[in-house]
Write an enzyme that holds these catalytic residues in place. Structure first.
Site, short mmCIF file in Angstrom:
data_model
loop_
_atom_site.label_atom_id
_atom_site.label_comp_id
_atom_site.label_asym_id
_atom_site.label_seq_id
_atom_site.Cartn_x
_atom_site.Cartn_y
_atom_site.Cartn_z
N CYS A 298 0.82 -1.22 0.00
CA CYS A 298 0.00 0.00 0.00
C CYS A 298 0.85 1.27 0.00
CB CYS A 298 -0.98 -0.02 1.17
SG CYS A 298 -0.24 0.13 2.81
N HIS B 78 -2.58 1.38 6.83
CA HIS B 78 -2.91 1.22 5.41
C HIS B 78 -3.11 2.61 4.81
CE1 HIS B 78 -4.12 -0.92 1.82
NE2 HIS B 78 -5.11 -0.04 1.68
N HIS C 279 -5.77 1.89 -4.36
CA HIS C 279 -4.85 1.37 -3.35
C HIS C 279 -4.46 -0.05 -3.70
CE1 HIS C 279 -7.91 -1.07 -0.82
NE2 HIS C 279 -8.49 -0.76 -1.97
#
Length: 347
Positions: free
Chosen positions: A263, A311, A323
């Site tokens: 990520c 994240h 993402h």
């Protein structure tokens, strides 16, 4: 949304962690087994088993936190390697300087010897440890101003070299400890991901499909971002174009492109294409610019998730982010409210 996860990266420290063991996460297995055992005997096998899905979420969240720790240690190791290399270069230059200085003094000693004998002053200056020579020379009353200057310069050079050697040893020791941390975090991530994958594979097809749908659903309590809108800057526009190009590329934990991403690796790579250097981890990226509210979000802003910002994705407008979700799920579009948002950052 489900937490985000990672697959094995390129082996940047293979020499140190190639033998890392992948162990069974017994506690997770026990929890999952208990959950499954609690299901009614006559339950529809296609009915979602919330406990199993929650356990997969938990494992992926833990793996993502461990991956961010891996990335942080990996980044630190890279900086330490550079510092060690620089220290080695300084040591080599320092030793060369000392050798030159001693060679010059040796030439003078040779000339004196050929002309009738070696001055005791030069003999001391050419000794292996001349640090105490100035004190000794004062009692001998044999040192000239020029020789004193040359000797003082040699002493200073030797002291600097000794300090450089100590610093290099310290950096090497720190690097070795950091490499151990990297290997340890890799073992943790591998273990969590393997167990999550085992649980997912054990789900019926219908339940796996329901899990993926749930992981892509938006929350309704996260506020409403700006709809559409233009990037806040030219660099944000460039990063936005890059992240859109990455859609469909695989999730690879510990990777920052261009062929695969985790990520924070994705957002780092996207902004790198715009000429902007971001930190490696999502926790650090959340502070890489000015934080704004979700209602003010513009394309190119970074959206960090969970309280620990473990994240991160990039807002692309129309209530969506791009993402890198988790192993097995490529870079993709998802609702910005897919999980609890901790911050929105304008780089």
């Amino acid at each position: 949304m489900a937490s985000h996860r990672r697959s094995a990266p390129s082996d940047r420290f293979g020499r140190f962690d190639r033998g890392a063991r992948v162990t069974v996460l017994s506690a997770a297995m026990a929890t999952a087994a208990a959950t499954l055992a609690a299901a009614p005997a006559g339950a529809d096998p296609g009915e979602p088993r919330t406990g199993s899905r929650a356990e997969v979420d938990r494992l992926y969240a833990q793996a993502e936190r461990a991956t961010e720790a891996y990335n942080k240690a990996d980044e630190r190791a890279g900086k330490l390697r550079e510092q060690v290399d620089q220290a080695k270069d300084r040591l080599a230059r320092g030793q060369e300087r000392i050798n030159t200085m001693r060679g010059q003094l040796g030439s003078l000693a040779g000339a004196q010897y050929r002309s009738g004998g070696l001055d005791p002053t030069l003999a001391l200056m050419l000794s292996e440890n001349p640090d105490t020579y100035l004190d000794k020379a004062a009692t001998l009353d044999r040192i000239t101003d020029r020789q004193a200057d040359e000797l003082a310069e040699l002493q200073d050079a030797q002291r600097e070299l000794a300090q450089e050697r100590d610093e290099a040893r310290r950096k090497l020791a720190e690097l070795e400890e950091t490499r151990k941390t990297v290997a340890r975090q890799k073992r943790i991530v591998t273990k969590k991901l393997a167990e999550a994958r085992r649980l997912l594979n054990a789900m019926p097809d219908a339940e796996r499909a329901a899990y993926d749908r749930a992981s892509r659903s938006g929350r309704t309590d996260m506020g409403t971002p700006a709809v559409g809108g233009a990037p806040a800057s030219a660099r944000a526009a460039s990063a936005l174009a890059a992240v859109r190009q990455a859609v469909g590329r695989p999730y690879i934990w510990g990777a920052n492109g261009p062929h695969g991403f985790d990520c924070s690796g994705l957002t780092q790579w996207a902004y790198q294409q715009a000429g902007v250097g971001l930190p490696r981890t999502s926790q650090a990226q959340r502070y890489a610019g000015r934080q704004v509210s979700l209602a003010e979000a513009q394309p190119g802003d970074l959206v960090a998730y969970r309280d620990d910002a473990s994240h991160i994705g990039m807002y692309v407008g129309n209530g969506q982010v791009v993402h890198a979700p988790y192993p097995g799920a490529p870079v993709r579009y998802d609702p910005v409210g897919m999980m609890p948002i901790s911050s929105v950052t304008r780089v």
